[in-house]
Design an enzyme around this catalytic site. Sequence first.
Site, PDB file in Angstrom:
ATOM      1  N   ARG A  27      -3.004  -8.341 -20.766  1.00 16.29           N
ATOM      2  CA  ARG A  27      -3.918  -7.951 -21.848  1.00 16.29           C
ATOM      3  C   ARG A  27      -3.319  -6.879 -22.758  1.00 16.29           C
ATOM      4  O   ARG A  27      -3.817  -6.656 -23.855  1.00 16.29           O
ATOM      5  CB  ARG A  27      -5.297  -7.561 -21.318  1.00 16.29           C
ATOM      6  CG  ARG A  27      -5.354  -6.343 -20.460  1.00 16.29           C
ATOM      7  CD  ARG A  27      -6.688  -6.256 -19.755  1.00 16.29           C
ATOM      8  NE  ARG A  27      -7.810  -6.177 -20.669  1.00 16.29           N
ATOM      9  CZ  ARG A  27      -8.136  -5.097 -21.365  1.00 16.29           C
ATOM     10  NH1 ARG A  27      -7.408  -4.002 -21.263  1.00 16.29           N
ATOM     11  NH2 ARG A  27      -9.181  -5.102 -22.162  1.00 16.29           N
ATOM     12  N   GLU A  36       2.634  -7.848   8.568  1.00 19.50           N
ATOM     13  CA  GLU A  36       2.912  -6.408   8.606  1.00 19.50           C
ATOM     14  C   GLU A  36       3.641  -5.945   7.346  1.00 19.50           C
ATOM     15  O   GLU A  36       3.849  -4.753   7.139  1.00 19.50           O
ATOM     16  CB  GLU A  36       3.754  -6.054   9.838  1.00 19.50           C
ATOM     17  CG  GLU A  36       3.005  -6.155  11.147  1.00 19.50           C
ATOM     18  CD  GLU A  36       1.709  -5.355  11.134  1.00 19.50           C
ATOM     19  OE1 GLU A  36       1.734  -4.177  10.734  1.00 19.50           O
ATOM     20  OE2 GLU A  36       0.667  -5.921  11.514  1.00 19.50           O
ATOM     21  N   PRO A  38       0.824  -1.219   0.000  1.00 19.69           N
ATOM     22  CA  PRO A  38       0.000   0.000   0.000  1.00 19.69           C
ATOM     23  C   PRO A  38       0.856   1.266   0.000  1.00 19.69           C
ATOM     24  O   PRO A  38       0.357   2.354  -0.246  1.00 19.69           O
ATOM     25  CB  PRO A  38      -0.820  -0.110   1.288  1.00 19.69           C
ATOM     26  CG  PRO A  38      -0.216  -1.203   2.086  1.00 19.69           C
ATOM     27  CD  PRO A  38       0.638  -2.030   1.196  1.00 19.69           C
ATOM     28  N   ASP A  44     -10.166   1.560 -24.562  1.00 19.07           N
ATOM     29  CA  ASP A  44     -10.435   1.268 -23.158  1.00 19.07           C
ATOM     30  C   ASP A  44     -10.288   2.536 -22.325  1.00 19.07           C
ATOM     31  O   ASP A  44      -9.555   3.452 -22.708  1.00 19.07           O
ATOM     32  CB  ASP A  44      -9.437   0.233 -22.624  1.00 19.07           C
ATOM     33  CG  ASP A  44      -9.856  -1.187 -22.943  1.00 19.07           C
ATOM     34  OD1 ASP A  44     -11.021  -1.389 -23.323  1.00 19.07           O
ATOM     35  OD2 ASP A  44      -9.009  -2.091 -22.811  1.00 19.07           O
TER      36      ASP A  44
HETATM   37  N1  SAM Z   1       1.632  -2.790   7.352  1.00 25.56           N
HETATM   38  C1  SAM Z   1       1.466  -2.536   5.938  1.00 25.56           C
HETATM   39  C2  SAM Z   1       1.134  -1.075   5.735  1.00 25.56           C
HETATM   40  O1  SAM Z   1       0.341  -0.545   6.489  1.00 25.56           O
HETATM   41  O2  SAM Z   1       1.645  -0.479   4.770  1.00 25.56           O
HETATM   42  C3  SAM Z   1       0.329  -3.366   5.374  1.00 25.56           C
HETATM   43  C4  SAM Z   1       0.640  -4.802   5.255  1.00 25.56           C
HETATM   44  S1  SAM Z   1      -0.664  -5.692   4.464  1.00 25.56           S
HETATM   45  C5  SAM Z   1      -1.636  -6.206   5.827  1.00 25.56           C
HETATM   46  C6  SAM Z   1       0.089  -7.181   3.944  1.00 25.56           C
HETATM   47  C7  SAM Z   1       0.532  -7.196   2.489  1.00 25.56           C
HETATM   48  O3  SAM Z   1      -0.599  -7.032   1.641  1.00 25.56           O
HETATM   49  C8  SAM Z   1       1.500  -6.125   2.049  1.00 25.56           C
HETATM   50  O4  SAM Z   1       2.824  -6.445   2.391  1.00 25.56           O
HETATM   51  C9  SAM Z   1       1.279  -6.083   0.560  1.00 25.56           C
HETATM   52  O5  SAM Z   1       2.040  -7.064  -0.117  1.00 25.56           O
HETATM   53  C10 SAM Z   1      -0.197  -6.426   0.431  1.00 25.56           C
HETATM   54  N2  SAM Z   1      -1.039  -5.249   0.210  1.00 25.56           N
HETATM   55  C11 SAM Z   1      -1.916  -4.708   1.085  1.00 25.56           C
HETATM   56  N3  SAM Z   1      -2.540  -3.658   0.574  1.00 25.56           N
HETATM   57  C12 SAM Z   1      -2.066  -3.490  -0.677  1.00 25.56           C
HETATM   58  C13 SAM Z   1      -2.319  -2.565  -1.714  1.00 25.56           C
HETATM   59  N4  SAM Z   1      -3.183  -1.580  -1.558  1.00 25.56           N
HETATM   60  N5  SAM Z   1      -1.659  -2.715  -2.873  1.00 25.56           N
HETATM   61  C14 SAM Z   1      -0.769  -3.709  -3.040  1.00 25.56           C
HETATM   62  N6  SAM Z   1      -0.477  -4.629  -2.091  1.00 25.56           N
HETATM   63  C15 SAM Z   1      -1.114  -4.524  -0.930  1.00 25.56           C
END
Ligand code: SAM
Length: 235
Positions: free
Chosen positions: A160, A122, A94, A175
């Site tokens: 795609r 995490e 994220p 698109d």
């Molecule tokens: N503690 C992290 C933070 O707040 O930034 C969030 C960890 S999340 C619970 C676990 C995993 O989900 C991340 O390491 C990532 O690989 C994936 N993930 C969660 N949200 C995401 C998003 N919006 N885009 C891409 N990957 C995501």
Amino acid sequence: MKIDVLTIFPEFFGQVFDFGIIRRAKLAGIVEINVHDIREFAADKHRMTDDRPFGGGDGMVMKPEPIFAAVEHLTGAAERAEYPAATRVVMLSPQGRPLSQQIVRELAEDAVQIVIICGRYEGVDERVNDALVTDEISIGDYVLSGGEPAAVVLTDAIVRLLPEALGSETSAENDSFSNGLLDCPHYTRPAEFRGMKVPEVLLSGDHAEIEKWRREMAMQKTKKVRPDLLEGENG
Ligand code: SAM
């Protein structure tokens, strides 16, 4: 193109890449997609892939060693500077750059191999980002419990756009986001359904008028729903 997904839940991907455009692209040899279990790269007896965070706090953190071993195995390189040309290693997070059609296009055009790392808990030990990752990508401003759904989104969007993946009956040209606008509305038979009629112009056979109408509808929808997309256009 070769796409390698690193995950601690390989079963998650089941048949997800076995439908429609992705399936066709795989069968045509346009893309090869492999899902790898990070656990297989863990050297210790218990095949540990996570551990407690230094500094304390909740949750677990994914350990660096198995991910370094996996990336080294897949790219032949122990760090970013040594990757073969056109290799990208993506961390889904994220905290990454928000995914856009522009980033998808860039990856589809430039990359020959993409390794996608799915985090859990995490997140992943930061040294993976520091030494291995070329692109940290987020699929939106919300938090998933793992990177796996994001890996499916990213892979689908890239595949795609690979040359010839869409086949002749579809095109990515109109698109949403391709020309800075959202797509226009689409209709098929019947021409009237429950009193709702297909716009007359689409039945007219006048291709110039149809094009004009589609562009106008795309513009109206974009203005209404995503005016931010038009900001660049207006100056
Ligand atoms: N503690 C992290 C933070 O707040 O930034 C969030 C960890 S999340 C619970 C676990 C995993 O989900 C991340 O390491 C990532 O690989 C994936 N993930 C969660 N949200 C995401 C998003 N919006 N885009 C891409 N990957 C995501």
